[in-house]
Write a protein that holds these residues in place. Structure first.
Motif, PDB file in Angstrom:
ATOM      1  N   SER A  28       8.666   2.505  -6.523  1.00 55.86           N
ATOM      2  CA  SER A  28       8.383   3.912  -6.252  1.00 55.86           C
ATOM      3  C   SER A  28       9.211   4.432  -5.087  1.00 55.86           C
ATOM      4  O   SER A  28       9.669   3.667  -4.236  1.00 55.86           O
ATOM      5  N   PRO A  29       9.390   5.767  -5.014  1.00 63.06           N
ATOM      6  CA  PRO A  29      10.118   6.360  -3.884  1.00 63.06           C
ATOM      7  C   PRO A  29       9.472   6.043  -2.539  1.00 63.06           C
ATOM      8  O   PRO A  29      10.175   5.857  -1.542  1.00 63.06           O
ATOM      9  N   SER A  30       8.144   5.979  -2.484  1.00 61.84           N
ATOM     10  CA  SER A  30       7.471   5.677  -1.216  1.00 61.84           C
ATOM     11  C   SER A  30       7.763   4.253  -0.771  1.00 61.84           C
ATOM     12  O   SER A  30       7.958   3.983   0.424  1.00 61.84           O
ATOM     13  N   GLU A  31       7.804   3.304  -1.717  1.00 60.32           N
ATOM     14  CA  GLU A  31       8.167   1.931  -1.383  1.00 60.32           C
ATOM     15  C   GLU A  31       9.609   1.859  -0.899  1.00 60.32           C
ATOM     16  O   GLU A  31       9.925   1.140   0.052  1.00 60.32           O
ATOM     17  N   ASP A  32      10.484   2.618  -1.565  1.00 59.99           N
ATOM     18  CA  ASP A  32      11.888   2.640  -1.175  1.00 59.99           C
ATOM     19  C   ASP A  32      12.055   3.179   0.237  1.00 59.99           C
ATOM     20  O   ASP A  32      12.857   2.669   1.029  1.00 59.99           O
ATOM     21  N   GLN A  33      11.290   4.205   0.572  1.00 61.76           N
ATOM     22  CA  GLN A  33      11.379   4.793   1.904  1.00 61.76           C
ATOM     23  C   GLN A  33      10.965   3.791   2.986  1.00 61.76           C
ATOM     24  O   GLN A  33      11.645   3.656   4.012  1.00 61.76           O
ATOM     25  N   LEU A  35      18.687  -1.758  -6.232  1.00 65.01           N
ATOM     26  CA  LEU A  35      17.321  -1.743  -6.734  1.00 65.01           C
ATOM     27  C   LEU A  35      16.959  -0.379  -7.296  1.00 65.01           C
ATOM     28  O   LEU A  35      16.268  -0.282  -8.314  1.00 65.01           O
ATOM     29  N   ARG A  36      17.434   0.672  -6.683  1.00 69.24           N
ATOM     30  CA  ARG A  36      17.143   2.016  -7.163  1.00 69.24           C
ATOM     31  C   ARG A  36      17.725   2.248  -8.554  1.00 69.24           C
ATOM     32  O   ARG A  36      17.225   3.062  -9.325  1.00 69.24           O
ATOM     33  N   TRP A  96       0.805  -1.219   0.000  1.00 70.37           N
ATOM     34  CA  TRP A  96       0.000   0.000   0.000  1.00 70.37           C
ATOM     35  C   TRP A  96       0.840   1.271   0.000  1.00 70.37           C
ATOM     36  O   TRP A  96       0.301   2.374  -0.018  1.00 70.37           O
ATOM     37  N   ALA A  97       2.149   1.157   0.017  1.00 72.52           N
ATOM     38  CA  ALA A  97       3.024   2.314   0.226  1.00 72.52           C
ATOM     39  C   ALA A  97       2.943   3.343  -0.885  1.00 72.52           C
ATOM     40  O   ALA A  97       3.038   4.546  -0.640  1.00 72.52           O
ATOM     41  N   ASP A  98       2.794   2.886  -2.143  1.00 73.47           N
ATOM     42  CA  ASP A  98       2.839   3.842  -3.249  1.00 73.47           C
ATOM     43  C   ASP A  98       1.489   4.452  -3.565  1.00 73.47           C
ATOM     44  O   ASP A  98       1.358   5.225  -4.521  1.00 73.47           O
ATOM     45  N   GLY A  99       0.448   4.103  -2.793  1.00 64.85           N
ATOM     46  CA  GLY A  99      -0.855   4.720  -2.993  1.00 64.85           C
ATOM     47  C   GLY A  99      -1.619   4.232  -4.196  1.00 64.85           C
ATOM     48  O   GLY A  99      -2.626   4.834  -4.592  1.00 64.85           O
ATOM     49  N   ALA A 113       9.452  -8.713   1.057  1.00 67.82           N
ATOM     50  CA  ALA A 113       9.002  -7.326   0.952  1.00 67.82           C
ATOM     51  C   ALA A 113       9.463  -6.700  -0.361  1.00 67.82           C
ATOM     52  O   ALA A 113       8.707  -5.965  -1.013  1.00 67.82           O
ATOM     53  N   VAL A 114      10.698  -6.987  -0.762  1.00 70.57           N
ATOM     54  CA  VAL A 114      11.196  -6.475  -2.045  1.00 70.57           C
ATOM     55  C   VAL A 114      10.387  -7.062  -3.197  1.00 70.57           C
ATOM     56  O   VAL A 114      10.038  -6.363  -4.154  1.00 70.57           O
ATOM     57  N   MET A 115      10.062  -8.355  -3.111  1.00 74.37           N
ATOM     58  CA  MET A 115       9.267  -8.991  -4.157  1.00 74.37           C
ATOM     59  C   MET A 115       7.900  -8.327  -4.295  1.00 74.37           C
ATOM     60  O   MET A 115       7.408  -8.094  -5.399  1.00 74.37           O
ATOM     61  N   VAL A 116       7.279  -8.014  -3.172  1.00 68.59           N
ATOM     62  CA  VAL A 116       5.982  -7.344  -3.207  1.00 68.59           C
ATOM     63  C   VAL A 116       6.125  -5.942  -3.811  1.00 68.59           C
ATOM     64  O   VAL A 116       5.278  -5.487  -4.590  1.00 68.59           O
ATOM     65  N   ALA A 117       7.225  -5.248  -3.477  1.00 62.15           N
ATOM     66  CA  ALA A 117       7.434  -3.897  -3.979  1.00 62.15           C
ATOM     67  C   ALA A 117       7.564  -3.861  -5.502  1.00 62.15           C
ATOM     68  O   ALA A 117       7.107  -2.924  -6.151  1.00 62.15           O
ATOM     69  N   ILE A 118       8.180  -4.901  -6.080  1.00 63.13           N
ATOM     70  CA  ILE A 118       8.410  -4.886  -7.527  1.00 63.13           C
ATOM     71  C   ILE A 118       7.404  -5.737  -8.280  1.00 63.13           C
ATOM     72  O   ILE A 118       7.534  -5.927  -9.491  1.00 63.13           O
TER      73      ILE A 118
END
Length: 223
Positions: free
Chosen positions: A93-98, A117-118, A26-29, A82-87
């Motif tokens: 996104s920057p919010s996911e990275d944060q 990753l960035r 949900w981090a990137d909205g 968590a990284v797998m879910v992010a990508i």
């Protein structure tokens, strides 16, 4: 959904683990309230029916670290998922990275992988304006994070089910976004957008195999 495999983690740890993954999702909205409720429902009803609805809220990094542990194999495996879910959607996104950076600090895990990753994934804004797929990074840039992700050890049925739900079962088709009958952007297939797509597919396959072979579960709902 019961499993014949005994998880090495406590129910409290699994609840925190899933809350951490939902926090990333949900981090990137990109999920509205209805979509958030849908994912929470999937988690509660199908993946971890023993959890109550309150346990499916986002979790603070400090609380996650207190429950899962700092500098532990469990903490490292959580970060891999968590990284797998992010990508999973092909963007980082920057919010996911944060959020991931905060998790790394709280869990006392190095964030070197996040630095790589960035450099390898595009943000949603960059993907949206790109007429073609982003140029692939050099192989040596990707190798460390690929090896790190491949090292994920799946040991819990609930986490495996979550990954099978979150990671797409196949590469989504390329598509055009139109506005008033005019094409405004072309979205390449996810497997071209995401240079770590093979790692995601491999993880999903291992999660399916774990559920079928180790847990004796019917995996047809995930195929």
């Amino acid at each position: 959904m019961e499993s014949i495999v005994q998880s090495p983690y406590t129910s409290e740890q699994i609840a925190a683990w899933l809350r951490g993954l939902l926090t990333i999702a949900w981090a990137d909205g990109n999920f509205d309230s209805q979509e958030q409720q849908s994912i929470a429902s999937i988690t509660q009803d199908q993946l971890a029916p023993g959890l109550n609805s309150e346990s499916l809220e986002v979790i603070e990094p400090a609380q996650l670290a207190t429950i899962i542990g700092k500098g532990t194999p469990a903490a490292e495996n959580f970060l891999r998922t968590a990284v797998m879910v992010a990508i999973a959607d092909g963007t980082y996104s920057p919010s996911e990275d944060q959020v991931l950076h905060q998790f790394c600090q709280a869990l006392e895990q190095p964030d070197d992988i996040l630095k790589a990753l960035r450099q390898t994934l595009e943000t949603p804004e960059q993907v949206a304006i790109a007429p073609t797929a982003p140029k692939a990074p050099a192989p040596d840039t990707l190798t460390p994070i690929r090896n790190w992700l491949d090292g994920l050890d799946i040991q819990d049925p609930a986490v495996a089910r979550f990954l099978c739900k979150m990671i797409p079962s196949q590469c989504p088709f390329e598509r055009d976004i139109t506005l008033f009958k005019h094409k405004i952007v072309h979205i390449p297939p996810l497997c071209k957008i995401n240079p770590l797509y093979e790692q995601m597919v491999g993880l999903r396959f291992r999660a399916l195999s774990y559920l079928a072979d180790e847990c004796g579960e019917d995996v047809s709902p995930y195929i």
